[in-house]
Enzyme design. Structure first.
Site, PDB file in Angstrom:
ATOM      1  N   MET A   1       0.848  -1.204   0.000  1.00 28.80           N
ATOM      2  CA  MET A   1       0.000   0.000   0.000  1.00 28.80           C
ATOM      3  C   MET A   1       0.882   1.252   0.000  1.00 28.80           C
ATOM      4  O   MET A   1       0.396   2.348   0.282  1.00 28.80           O
ATOM      5  CB  MET A   1      -0.931  -0.025   1.205  1.00 28.80           C
TER       6      MET A   1
ATOM      7  N   GLY B   1      10.848  -2.786   5.651  1.00 30.70           N
ATOM      8  CA  GLY B   1      10.124  -4.061   5.531  1.00 30.70           C
ATOM      9  C   GLY B   1       9.821  -4.333   4.061  1.00 30.70           C
ATOM     10  O   GLY B   1      10.136  -5.400   3.530  1.00 30.70           O
ATOM     11  N   HIS B   2       9.216  -3.332   3.402  1.00 38.36           N
ATOM     12  CA  HIS B   2       8.901  -3.483   1.974  1.00 38.36           C
ATOM     13  C   HIS B   2      10.180  -3.693   1.156  1.00 38.36           C
ATOM     14  O   HIS B   2      10.218  -4.505   0.233  1.00 38.36           O
ATOM     15  CB  HIS B   2       8.213  -2.224   1.441  1.00 38.36           C
TER      16      HIS B   2
ATOM     17  N   GLY C   1       4.981 -10.300   3.831  1.00 35.31           N
ATOM     18  CA  GLY C   1       5.698 -10.230   5.105  1.00 35.31           C
ATOM     19  C   GLY C   1       4.975 -11.004   6.197  1.00 35.31           C
ATOM     20  O   GLY C   1       3.745 -10.995   6.274  1.00 35.31           O
TER      21      GLY C   1
ATOM     22  N   VAL D   1      10.698  -7.307   9.668  1.00 34.73           N
ATOM     23  CA  VAL D   1      11.816  -6.369   9.800  1.00 34.73           C
ATOM     24  C   VAL D   1      11.446  -5.357  10.897  1.00 34.73           C
ATOM     25  O   VAL D   1      10.324  -4.842  10.918  1.00 34.73           O
ATOM     26  CB  VAL D   1      12.080  -5.636   8.464  1.00 34.73           C
TER      27      VAL D   1
ATOM     28  N   SER E   1       6.387  -0.350  10.158  1.00 36.29           N
ATOM     29  CA  SER E   1       5.057  -0.254   9.568  1.00 36.29           C
ATOM     30  C   SER E   1       4.854   1.153   9.036  1.00 36.29           C
ATOM     31  O   SER E   1       5.322   2.125   9.643  1.00 36.29           O
ATOM     32  CB  SER E   1       4.001  -0.543  10.637  1.00 36.29           C
ATOM     33  N   SER E   2       4.160   1.260   7.912  1.00 31.34           N
ATOM     34  CA  SER E   2       3.845   2.592   7.370  1.00 31.34           C
ATOM     35  C   SER E   2       3.056   3.389   8.393  1.00 31.34           C
ATOM     36  O   SER E   2       3.131   4.614   8.449  1.00 31.34           O
ATOM     37  CB  SER E   2       3.011   2.461   6.089  1.00 31.34           C
TER      38      SER E   2
HETATM   39  P1  AMP Z   1       1.533  -2.991   3.425  1.00 26.82           P
HETATM   40  O1  AMP Z   1       2.041  -1.916   2.523  1.00 26.82           O
HETATM   41  O2  AMP Z   1       1.493  -2.619   4.861  1.00 26.82           O
HETATM   42  O3  AMP Z   1       0.253  -3.609   2.911  1.00 26.82           O
HETATM   43  O4  AMP Z   1       2.620  -4.158   3.350  1.00 26.82           O
HETATM   44  C1  AMP Z   1       2.986  -4.732   2.133  1.00 26.82           C
HETATM   45  C2  AMP Z   1       3.768  -5.999   2.405  1.00 26.82           C
HETATM   46  O5  AMP Z   1       4.917  -5.694   3.173  1.00 26.82           O
HETATM   47  C3  AMP Z   1       2.956  -7.014   3.202  1.00 26.82           C
HETATM   48  O6  AMP Z   1       3.207  -8.322   2.703  1.00 26.82           O
HETATM   49  C4  AMP Z   1       3.478  -6.842   4.587  1.00 26.82           C
HETATM   50  O7  AMP Z   1       3.374  -8.007   5.392  1.00 26.82           O
HETATM   51  C5  AMP Z   1       4.940  -6.524   4.316  1.00 26.82           C
HETATM   52  N1  AMP Z   1       5.509  -5.829   5.474  1.00 26.82           N
HETATM   53  C6  AMP Z   1       5.059  -4.698   6.065  1.00 26.82           C
HETATM   54  N2  AMP Z   1       5.797  -4.398   7.138  1.00 26.82           N
HETATM   55  C7  AMP Z   1       6.745  -5.368   7.246  1.00 26.82           C
HETATM   56  C8  AMP Z   1       7.811  -5.622   8.159  1.00 26.82           C
HETATM   57  N3  AMP Z   1       8.052  -4.821   9.181  1.00 26.82           N
HETATM   58  N4  AMP Z   1       8.564  -6.714   7.945  1.00 26.82           N
HETATM   59  C9  AMP Z   1       8.326  -7.551   6.904  1.00 26.82           C
HETATM   60  N5  AMP Z   1       7.331  -7.355   6.005  1.00 26.82           N
HETATM   61  C10 AMP Z   1       6.553  -6.285   6.174  1.00 26.82           C
END
Ligand code: AMP
Length: 282
Positions: free
Chosen positions: A30, A36-37, A147, A176, A185-186
């Site tokens: 997103m 993490g990303h 993730g 991460v 986290s975003s």
């Molecule tokens: P999001 O943008 O929050 O939907 O995350 C996109 C992808 O990045 C998802 O598969 C999340 O699980 C992964 N993700 C987000 N934060 C982390 C993190 N801290 N460590 C590993 N993967 C992450």
């Protein structure tokens, strides 16, 4: 790197690449990218010929009272980061492009959603499964990277891929963390300064539980109590849930055995944070 905003162009480019025998690694996000990303992108880069990153804040997976409007967005920053991770295609569709009309078919998740975020966020995983099904049909990835921070999402997507026979390999990547243990986290930018200081307690409480497991504790209720106590000591956040299940089936356990997940969610003023710990008990 090419930025692509239409489904038609994205599909044409992927079909071209696949006709040349190229493997495609896909990282759905997103946006508001963080390490993490970037770790998922890095892994995709190592394992595939072509890397596709999608950035799409999917309205379907947000409840009416959730943070869709406040979700942080910064496309120019994300574009530069994607470029530096050597992404080939950045898929950046609008909501109108993804959902031009009301959907006549939606994916409904039947299992693994009656607990954890599934019960606190009704409809969330139907929205996730629906958008991921669309993405899988648009990007046709060889491998898709998710993730473990969103461990329930991994469990649901695993079910989706298996039940619908989708020819994609799911790669689940470790969480991460910041130096103080807070899972990246975003949404962390929406913590108030005092909440940011308290937030590492989520991870610390999981570590306390891991320590107790190492010392032989096998009673889920005792562990849940321990975690709640630890969070309560340090944080003004309100616990949404602390739960322990088998993983990835997400079924209740009377006694810890096999692969288990300890997962929690805590609500702060403007943001709800999640974290988890997955381990195998012999
Ligand atoms: P999001 O943008 O929050 O939907 O995350 C996109 C992808 O990045 C998802 O598969 C999340 O699980 C992964 N993700 C987000 N934060 C982390 C993190 N801290 N460590 C590993 N993967 C992450």
């Amino acid at each position: 790197m090419r930025v692509i905003t239409t489904i038609k162009e994205m599909q044409e480019l992927i079909l071209q690449q696949k006709s040349q025998g190229k493997t495609v690694g896909f990282v759905p996000t997103m946006g508001f990218l963080h390490e993490g990303h970037l770790t998922l992108l890095n892994r995709a880069r190592q394992e595939n010929d072509i890397v596709v990153l999608s950035i799409f804040v999917n309205p379907l997976q947000f409840g009416p009272k959730e943070d869709y409007a406040e979700y942080p967005r910064d496309f120019e920053r994300d574009r530069a980061l994607a470029e530096s991770e050597m992404v080939d295609f950045l898929f950046y569709p609008s909501v109108e492009e993804m959902y031009p009309t009301d959907l006549s078919v939606r994916v409904t998740v039947q299992e693994r959603t009656d607990v954890l975020c599934g019960s606190s966020r009704p409809g969330h995983f139907d929205g996730v499964a629906t958008v991921i099904t669309k993405f899988f049909n648009i990007i046709m990835p060889t491998r898709a990277y998710f993730g473990k921070k969103d461990a329930q999402q991994v469990a649901v997507i695993e079910g989706l891929i298996s039940d619908f026979n989708i020819p994609v390999n799911l790669v689940a990547v470790d969480i991460v963390r910041e130096n103080d243990g807070l899972a990246k986290s975003s949404r962390n930018v929406n913590l108030l300064p005092n909440e940011r200081k308290e937030a590492p307690v989520l991870y610390q409480s999981l570590q306390v539980a891991a320590g107790a497991i190492d010392e032989g504790e096998r009673d889920p209720n005792k562990l849940i109590h321990l975690i709640r106590e630890e969070i309560g000591k340090e944080s003004s956040g309100v616990i949404d849930y602390v739960q322990i299940y088998s993983y990835p089936q997400l079924k209740p356990l009377e006694k810890l055995e096999g692969t288990i997940i300890i997962a929690l969610a805590v609500k702060f003023t403007k943001v709800r944070l999640i974290d988890n710990f997955i381990t195998k008990i012999d």
